[in-house]
Design an enzyme around this catalytic site. Structure first.
Site, PDB file in Angstrom:
ATOM      1  N   ARG A   1      36.840   9.030 -32.851  1.00 39.00           N
ATOM      2  CA  ARG A   1      37.747   9.105 -31.689  1.00 39.00           C
ATOM      3  C   ARG A   1      39.183   8.763 -32.043  1.00 39.00           C
ATOM      4  O   ARG A   1      40.096   9.030 -31.266  1.00 39.00           O
ATOM      5  CB  ARG A   1      37.239   8.176 -30.577  1.00 39.00           C
ATOM      6  CG  ARG A   1      37.155   6.724 -30.992  1.00 39.00           C
ATOM      7  CD  ARG A   1      36.454   5.858 -29.954  1.00 39.00           C
ATOM      8  NE  ARG A   1      36.236   4.492 -30.437  1.00 39.00           N
ATOM      9  CZ  ARG A   1      35.142   4.083 -31.060  1.00 39.00           C
ATOM     10  NH1 ARG A   1      34.157   4.939 -31.316  1.00 39.00           N
ATOM     11  NH2 ARG A   1      35.010   2.823 -31.451  1.00 39.00           N
TER      12      ARG A   1
ATOM     13  N   GLU B   1      29.585   2.719 -25.316  1.00 35.41           N
ATOM     14  CA  GLU B   1      28.338   2.289 -25.955  1.00 35.41           C
ATOM     15  C   GLU B   1      27.415   1.798 -24.855  1.00 35.41           C
ATOM     16  O   GLU B   1      27.792   0.882 -24.102  1.00 35.41           O
ATOM     17  CB  GLU B   1      28.687   1.154 -26.919  1.00 35.41           C
ATOM     18  CG  GLU B   1      27.628   0.734 -27.878  1.00 35.41           C
ATOM     19  CD  GLU B   1      27.550   1.625 -29.111  1.00 35.41           C
ATOM     20  OE1 GLU B   1      26.450   2.182 -29.317  1.00 35.41           O
ATOM     21  OE2 GLU B   1      28.529   1.757 -29.850  1.00 35.41           O
TER      22      GLU B   1
ATOM     23  N   GLU C   1      21.495   9.401 -31.176  1.00 37.46           N
ATOM     24  CA  GLU C   1      21.892   8.665 -29.965  1.00 37.46           C
ATOM     25  C   GLU C   1      22.003   9.686 -28.840  1.00 37.46           C
ATOM     26  O   GLU C   1      23.019  10.355 -28.672  1.00 37.46           O
ATOM     27  CB  GLU C   1      23.197   7.907 -30.219  1.00 37.46           C
ATOM     28  CG  GLU C   1      23.033   6.855 -31.318  1.00 37.46           C
ATOM     29  CD  GLU C   1      24.322   6.151 -31.706  1.00 37.46           C
ATOM     30  OE1 GLU C   1      25.358   6.345 -31.025  1.00 37.46           O
ATOM     31  OE2 GLU C   1      24.300   5.399 -32.702  1.00 37.46           O
TER      32      GLU C   1
END
Length: 313
Positions: free
Chosen positions: A168, A178, A24
């Site tokens: 997190r 996101e 990502e």
């Protein structure tokens, strides 16, 4: 000070995580940039630490090496005796917990922003783990307002059996970010710009809060997870139908009972069951095929936050 305020301690330590999933790339790219030149993320009186969470997965441009780093921050994994036999991500979780935690302790970082991309058409999304957290609701309200007219959605994952032990969650205030749609292993300028703005507004909020600004009561709309829906499967467990074209890319849009959800290869439509309208998210997310999740159903809620200000002022 009047009783309607929630007095919160000032924020001192913030981390920005990129590469929790190594393919990502927006978070990876931004964090690497900020490690070289962090001027845009610095705020007076605040320590902001950019950090690559899963360097091996980043190097291979894969989601993870042995197991999903974003699922192993439970006390059992964090408490395991360190050894080479442990999965790489469990060892890495222990290192991250040591550096930014320990989880559930006074010494942990105040805030961790964990940067993610989705292949789903979810736009800018903030992930909230606690519906009663006035500070985070206020922060999310500020980010949403600052991004407008660009929409920014809030996904609430408080569900007792669907909540997972995120990277997190080491921090006192965990924030998932996101942004999509973006294919795995790919960078898109528009997605990068949106994520960068979300972090800028979040840090501005923290700075204003630390400077003594009072944030009046506010409300935000959130999408609360109800359940995850798997693809239809045949007797051998293989996927037997795909996301229907009318559902593809329709994250956050209302989905009514009877609306098409899946399509078989011989053209049969499978509709949504049940008796209530839902809002689908993570529709056809590439990373969730292995998790047997075609999309998640959510309902819309309104959350309220009290007025907040820093306890120093």
């Amino acid at each position: 000070m009047t009783s309607c305020h929630v007095a919160e301690d000032p924020i001192k330590k913030v981390a920005i995580f990129g590469g929790t999933h190594g393919n990502e790339l927006t978070g990876v790219f931004l964090v690497k940039h900020w490690l070289e030149n962090g001027a845009e993320i610095q705020r007076t009186g605040l320590e902001v630490k950019p950090f690559i969470t899963n360097p091996r997965a980043v190097k291979k441009c894969t989601r993870y090496i042995d197991c999903d780093l974003n699922r192993v921050f439970d006390l059992e994994n964090l408490g395991k005796k360190m050894s080479e036999d442990l999965p790489y991500e469990v060892r890495r979780a222990q290192e991250i917990n040591h550096l930014f935690g320990p989880k559930d302790s006074e010494d942990s970082y105040d805030i961790i922003f964990d940067l993610h991309n989705t292949t789903s058409n979810m736009g800018c999304t903030l992930i909230l783990e606690d519906s009663r957290n006035d500070f985070l609701i206020q922060m999310f309200h500020y980010i949403k307002t600052s991004l407008a007219p660009l929409p920014c959605y809030v996904y609430l994952i408080e569900h007792p059996s669907l909540k997972y032990a995120t990277t997190r969650s080491v921090a006192k205030y965990p924030v998932g970010i996101e942004v999509g749609p973006q294919p795995q292993g790919v960078l898109r300028a528009d997605i990068l710009d949106q994520m960068r703005k979300m972090i800028k507004h979040a840090l501005d909020f923290i700075h204003n809060f630390n400077e003594g600004k009072e944030f009046p009561p506010c409300t935000i709309e959130v999408y609360n997870i109800m359940e995850k829906v798997d693809y239809p499967r045949n007797e051998s467990g293989e996927i037997a139908a795909i996301i229907h074209p009318t559902l593809q890319d329709q994250d956050w849009k209302p989905l009514h009972p009877g609306d098409p959800v899946f399509l078989t290869l011989d053209g049969k439509t499978i509709p949504l069951g049940g008796d209530c309208t839902v809002y689908p998210v993570f529709v056809n997310e590439a990373a969730y095929y292995e998790k047997k999740e075609a999309f998640a159903k959510t309902t819309k809620l309104t959350l309220n936050a009290k007025s907040i200000r820093s306890s120093l002022h």
